[in-house]
Design an enzyme around this catalytic site. Structure first.
Site, mmCIF file in Angstrom:
data_model
loop_
_atom_site.group_PDB
_atom_site.id
_atom_site.type_symbol
_atom_site.label_atom_id
_atom_site.label_comp_id
_atom_site.label_asym_id
_atom_site.label_seq_id
_atom_site.Cartn_x
_atom_site.Cartn_y
_atom_site.Cartn_z
ATOM 1 N N GLU A 191 -33.027 28.929 -4.756
ATOM 2 C CA GLU A 191 -32.783 30.166 -5.516
ATOM 3 C C GLU A 191 -33.496 31.363 -4.900
ATOM 4 O O GLU A 191 -33.049 32.492 -5.036
ATOM 5 C CB GLU A 191 -33.236 30.002 -6.978
ATOM 6 C CG GLU A 191 -32.163 29.393 -7.837
ATOM 7 C CD GLU A 191 -32.438 29.506 -9.342
ATOM 8 O OE1 GLU A 191 -33.361 30.214 -9.758
ATOM 9 O OE2 GLU A 191 -31.695 28.863 -10.087
ATOM 10 N N HIS A 246 -33.125 3.640 4.750
ATOM 11 C CA HIS A 246 -32.004 2.704 4.826
ATOM 12 C C HIS A 246 -30.710 3.333 4.331
ATOM 13 O O HIS A 246 -29.740 2.628 4.070
ATOM 14 C CB HIS A 246 -32.340 1.445 4.014
ATOM 15 C CG HIS A 246 -33.524 0.718 4.576
ATOM 16 N ND1 HIS A 246 -33.415 -0.352 5.426
ATOM 17 C CD2 HIS A 246 -34.855 0.954 4.442
ATOM 18 C CE1 HIS A 246 -34.633 -0.763 5.779
ATOM 19 N NE2 HIS A 246 -35.520 0.024 5.191
ATOM 20 N N LYS A 262 -23.482 32.338 -15.275
ATOM 21 C CA LYS A 262 -23.903 32.336 -16.686
ATOM 22 C C LYS A 262 -22.968 33.231 -17.502
ATOM 23 O O LYS A 262 -22.550 32.890 -18.603
ATOM 24 C CB LYS A 262 -25.339 32.865 -16.833
ATOM 25 C CG LYS A 262 -26.447 31.942 -16.347
ATOM 26 C CD LYS A 262 -27.807 32.550 -16.710
ATOM 27 C CE LYS A 262 -28.992 31.749 -16.237
ATOM 28 N NZ LYS A 262 -30.295 32.334 -16.554
#
Ligand code: PA5
Length: 417
Positions: A265, A294, A407
């Site tokens: 951000e 792995h 938002k």
């Protein structure tokens, strides 16, 4: 400092003159922001005022509480989550953190908490973020139905801006216990404000020691923070678009999640401070040592050479012996008498050397041991590193316009405007 930055072979990959020049610029910037009143995170290690405020609120909460339900998202949740999971064995209360609106989790949490023994801490700096607000509505209703309004209201602590926003308005109108988020500290830099201090202190974490560690980093860590920032900057410019945090510690894994938000951000920006379109920022990803050896290391060694690696290793850790089981069988005897500490360290070193053999740039953070002070050091160190890196990029690391738009659209879809 209980953290040491080991540059391994990275010096061979950078030009000294340029490095020194950037280091000087970065150090000057670090000094400047420590004096700048508009940037508040640098002041936090030096003040006990938030701990005092938090303690006053704690004294006013009902007796017999064994659970804290934190409702917040992004910077309002990730710091507490990181510290909670690192020191899970020291918590005196359960700390449930709801930072998602998945109805199944909400349903499950509602069924398992006991409102009589639970305090809700709703955290939103802006006071309007849809996720914590909708969760607050839901859980308050649950508490009210079970306990009645008066008792339910006594189990709420609101953490939000001290003067503005709808949540502040609600807290003041209802006379709820509340704490203020300093105006000059952004969400992702706010773990050492009441945003992190209240839930952590209330659940048994020694927040004074967290601050002590942060202060240590402020006094002695700037050169490490700036070195890290210069490395991030230089390697991003060399095409390393991805920064892999390879963390050889389960306890510290959530530090990686907190850092991913801080890094992403703060540094992923469309425009620079002059308004030019730049669309820059590396992508940080998280890998757990040894588990992800792995799953990811094949790609990291032989795939695209577009990554900078930061390894994290704990020097002094609780150790466990690998016993001499199956002694009649020869095949596993090389492990006899070794410890898991030796094993994890050998695997970390092996992975680093293998990557270095492939010419991949990496640095190593060697952490003395995990305690509250080290955690405080990590918090301040990486906040400062991120801020300085933003400065080197020429962008503003303290805003997040790209989050805001999503938002707004979501709220429109819900009929807010
Ligand atoms: O770092 C940030 O600013 C964001 O991640 C915010 O913390 C997040 O969006 C939540 O915002 P608020 O605390 O206003 O609810």
């Amino acid at each position: 400092m209980k953290i040491n930055l080991n540059l391994r072979k990275i010096n061979n990959l950078i030009e000294d003159k340029q490095f020194d020049l950037l280091l000087e610029k970065g150090l000057k910037f670090a000094e400047d922001i420590e004096k700048d009143d508009a940037i508040g995170f640098t002041d936090l290690p030096e003040t006990d005022r938030y701990i005092k405020q938090v303690k006053t609120v704690i004294e006013r909460l009902p007796e017999g509480i064994d659970t804290l339900l934190l409702l917040g998202i992004g910077g309002s949740a990730l710091g507490a989550k990181m510290v909670r999971d690192c020191f899970a064995d020291r918590l005196t209360k359960e700390l449930i953190i709801m930072d998602n609106v998945d109805p199944e989790t909400i349903h499950h949490t509602a069924k398992r908490i006991n409102p009589e023994k639970t305090v809700i801490n709703v955290i939103s700096k802006s006071g309007s973020t849809v996720e914590p607000i909708s969760l607050f509505k839901f859980f308050f209703n649950l508490f009210e139905l079970e306990l009645g309004r008066e008792k339910a209201l006594k189990r709420i602590v609101v953490t939000t801006d001290s003067v503005k926003g709808n949540l502040r308005k609600l807290a003041d109108e209802l006379g709820l216990l509340s704490l203020g988020v300093p105006d000059n500290v952004g969400g992702r830099f706010s773990v050492l404000t009441p945003v992190g201090i209240f839930p952590l202190e209330y659940c048994g974490i020694d927040t004074e020691s967290l601050l002590k560690g942060a202060l240590n980093a402020k006094r002695h860590g700037n050169s490490m923070a700036v070195t890290g920032a210069v490395i991030d900057y230089l390697f991003y410019n060399k095409g390393k678009n991805i920064k892999v945090l390879f963390i050889y510690s389960d306890k510290l894994y959530r530090f990686g999640e907190w850092y991913l938000q801080l890094f992403g951000e703060s540094l992923g920006k469309r425009v620079d401070t002059k308004g030019n379109e730049v669309n820059l920022g590396a992508t940080a990803v998280l890998a757990k040592g040894v588990t992800d050896q792995h799953s990811q290391v094949q790609l990291y060694r032989e795939g695209p050479d577009d990554k900078l690696f930061a390894f994290f290793k704990i020097k002094d850790k609780t150790d466990v012996l690998i016993p001499d089981s199956f002694s009649e069988f020869d095949g596993f005897s090389y492990l006899n008498g070794k410890t898991f500490s030796k094993l994890i360290d050998a695997e970390c070193e092996g992975t680093m050397q293998a990557l270095e053999k492939s010419g991949r740039p990496l640095i190593l953070y060697e952490i003395e041991n995990i305690d509250y002070e080290t955690m405080g050091e990590l918090i301040y160190l990486f906040e400062m590193q991120t801020a300085v890196c933003g400065y080197l990029y020429g962008i503003n690391p303290f805003d997040q316009p790209g989050v805001e738009e999503g938002k707004v659209i979501a709220k429109k879809l819900l009929g807010y405007y």
